[in-house]
Design a protein around this motif. Structure first.
Motif, PDB file in Angstrom:
ATOM      1  N   ASP A 178       0.725  -1.286  -0.052  1.00 32.59           N
ATOM      2  CA  ASP A 178      -0.033  -0.146   0.120  1.00 32.59           C
ATOM      3  C   ASP A 178       0.825   1.154  -0.090  1.00 32.59           C
ATOM      4  N   GLY A 179       2.138   1.100  -0.024  1.00 30.73           N
ATOM      5  CA  GLY A 179       2.864   2.250  -0.274  1.00 30.73           C
ATOM      6  C   GLY A 179       3.411   2.794   1.153  1.00 30.73           C
ATOM      7  N   SER A 180       2.877   2.346   2.183  1.00 27.46           N
ATOM      8  CA  SER A 180       3.234   2.848   3.676  1.00 27.46           C
ATOM      9  C   SER A 180       4.598   2.409   3.975  1.00 27.46           C
TER      10      SER A 180
ATOM     11  N   SER B 106       1.664   4.169 -10.979  1.00 30.13           N
ATOM     12  CA  SER B 106       3.022   4.569 -10.698  1.00 30.13           C
ATOM     13  C   SER B 106       3.659   3.947  -9.561  1.00 30.13           C
ATOM     14  N   LEU B 107       2.935   3.648  -8.466  1.00 31.84           N
ATOM     15  CA  LEU B 107       3.550   3.051  -7.247  1.00 31.84           C
ATOM     16  C   LEU B 107       3.582   1.784  -7.456  1.00 31.84           C
ATOM     17  N   LEU B 108       2.845   1.220  -8.078  1.00 31.24           N
ATOM     18  CA  LEU B 108       3.091  -0.352  -8.299  1.00 31.24           C
ATOM     19  C   LEU B 108       4.218  -0.514  -9.288  1.00 31.24           C
ATOM     20  N   THR B 109       4.410   0.021 -10.036  1.00 28.70           N
ATOM     21  CA  THR B 109       5.404   0.195 -11.164  1.00 28.70           C
ATOM     22  C   THR B 109       6.851   0.308 -10.409  1.00 28.70           C
ATOM     23  N   GLU B 110       6.886   1.153  -9.481  1.00 22.29           N
ATOM     24  CA  GLU B 110       8.264   1.626  -8.707  1.00 22.29           C
ATOM     25  C   GLU B 110       8.423   0.368  -7.748  1.00 22.29           C
ATOM     26  N   ALA B 111       7.279  -0.267  -7.195  1.00 18.77           N
ATOM     27  CA  ALA B 111       7.369  -1.483  -6.443  1.00 18.77           C
ATOM     28  C   ALA B 111       8.106  -2.828  -7.306  1.00 18.77           C
ATOM     29  N   GLU B 112       7.657  -2.858  -8.395  1.00 19.64           N
ATOM     30  CA  GLU B 112       7.894  -3.979  -9.456  1.00 19.64           C
ATOM     31  C   GLU B 112       9.462  -3.828  -9.729  1.00 19.64           C
ATOM     32  N   ALA B 113       9.723  -2.599  -9.806  1.00 18.96           N
ATOM     33  CA  ALA B 113      11.241  -2.216 -10.383  1.00 18.96           C
ATOM     34  C   ALA B 113      12.246  -2.554  -9.238  1.00 18.96           C
TER      35      ALA B 113
ATOM     36  N   LEU C  86       2.596 -11.770   2.795  1.00 22.19           N
ATOM     37  CA  LEU C  86       3.685 -10.658   3.230  1.00 22.19           C
ATOM     38  C   LEU C  86       2.877  -9.321   3.298  1.00 22.19           C
ATOM     39  N   MET C  87       3.089  -8.547   4.472  1.00 23.03           N
ATOM     40  CA  MET C  87       2.393  -7.429   4.477  1.00 23.03           C
ATOM     41  C   MET C  87       3.062  -6.526   5.589  1.00 23.03           C
ATOM     42  N   GLY C  88       2.774  -5.241   5.518  1.00 20.90           N
ATOM     43  CA  GLY C  88       3.261  -4.229   6.509  1.00 20.90           C
ATOM     44  C   GLY C  88       2.359  -4.603   7.766  1.00 20.90           C
ATOM     45  N   ALA C  89       2.646  -4.490   9.062  1.00 19.90           N
ATOM     46  CA  ALA C  89       1.923  -4.595  10.280  1.00 19.90           C
ATOM     47  C   ALA C  89       1.226  -3.308  10.488  1.00 19.90           C
ATOM     48  N   TYR C  90      -0.130  -3.390  10.596  1.00 21.70           N
ATOM     49  CA  TYR C  90      -0.772  -2.129  11.395  1.00 21.70           C
ATOM     50  C   TYR C  90      -0.422  -0.907  10.904  1.00 21.70           C
TER      51      TYR C  90
END
Length: 284
Positions: A173-175, A210-217, A251-255
């Motif tokens: 989620d970009g957090s 755009s955020l998702l593309t950066e994560a893939e990179a 896998l995820m960020g917590a809270y």
């Protein structure tokens, strides 16, 4: 001091799975395992020698002595059970190829003991539910939530049955917590060779794309990466993607929400732990 994988077990049916995932992580990370079992503190009212305040004044001395004796026997039984659990867990780890194992039997508060031992841990592994909520599928163990909220280390929450992960579903989620999880996913030997699906739920528009593309990179050539961008609720989207993959790990960020927001509407993290039937790795 060398880092280790900390595996916390109790008498619930999740203990073998905790040992399985701890062994999987230890082999991939090249780390030893510390196997921890905590015998809970007993209520001081029931363990103190003067029990008159608990059962009424004027009670006979022999009855008080009998209550104390039963309490002491219960404590010894819990200690013996803990040793047996540790021995069984150690056997599972050795059969999985882990040779460097430390079994630790502590007496006290489970949350406090886990947080103390995690100082030397790279990863903490726990079961989704302890003995308090073992047969309550709509709940997660109270210790789990308290540890995850307080822990500074990644926490791997084991599903009821161990299966070696074959696919990583990454809820992004970009957090800040999600970005830390992304960095680990892209670089840690824990995930080496595993295909990855990045999921962005409740997301649409150019900014999210755009955020998702950066994560893939962030991934190198060694990772097979796919992505899902979906405007629907995370509680619906993420479990559906998880269910579509073979032997997945979520896998995820917590809270990620504020404490006030969580108080009134809960959190995606808790919902995912409660509903998905796969291991969940949480990163603060």
């Amino acid at each position: 001091m060398m880092e280790q994988v900390l595996a916390a077990i109790d008498a619930s049916a999740y203990a073998p799975s905790v040992c399985g995932y701890a062994g999987w992580a230890a082999r991939r990370l090249g780390l030893p395992v510390e196997l921890l079992h905590v015998v809970p503190k007993q209520d001081p009212v029931t363990t103190r020698r003067d029990l008159s305040g608990a059962i009424g004044l004027g009670v006979k001395t022999d009855l008080m002595e009998e209550l104390v004796r039963l309490s002491e026997e219960s404590s010894r039984a819990e200690i013996a059970k803990g040793r047996a659990l540790l021995a069984a867990g150690e056997q599972i780890l050795r059969e999985a190829g882990v040779t460097d194992i430390t079994a630790l039997h502590r007496h006290g508060g489970a949350v406090e003991e886990i947080l103390e031992r995690e100082a030397q841990a790279r990863l903490v592994v726990m079961g989704k539910r302890g003995t308090d909520h073992e047969f309550s599928p709509e709940q997660i163990g109270s210790i789990i939530e308290r540890v995850v909220r307080a822990s500074e280390k990644p926490v791997l929450i084991a599903s009821r049955t161990y299966t070696a992960p074959e696919h990583v579903v990454f809820a992004y989620d970009g957090s800040p917590a999600a970005n830390r999880a992304l960095e680990r996913l892209a670089n840690s030997p824990l995930f080496e060779g595993l295909p990855v699906t990045i999921v962005m739920a409740e997301a649409k528009g150019e900014a999210k794309t755009s955020l998702l593309t950066e994560a893939e990179a962030a991934f190198g050539a060694g990772h097979a990466v796919s992505s899902v961008l979906d405007p629907n609720k995370a509680e619906d989207v993420i479990p559906a993607v998880v269910a579509s993959k073979p032997n997945p790990l979520l896998l995820m960020g917590a809270y990620g929400h504020s404490p006030l927001r969580r108080m009134f509407i809960g959190s995606t993290t808790t919902a995912m732990i409660r509903t998905v039937k796969t291991p969940v790795l949480l990163v603060r």
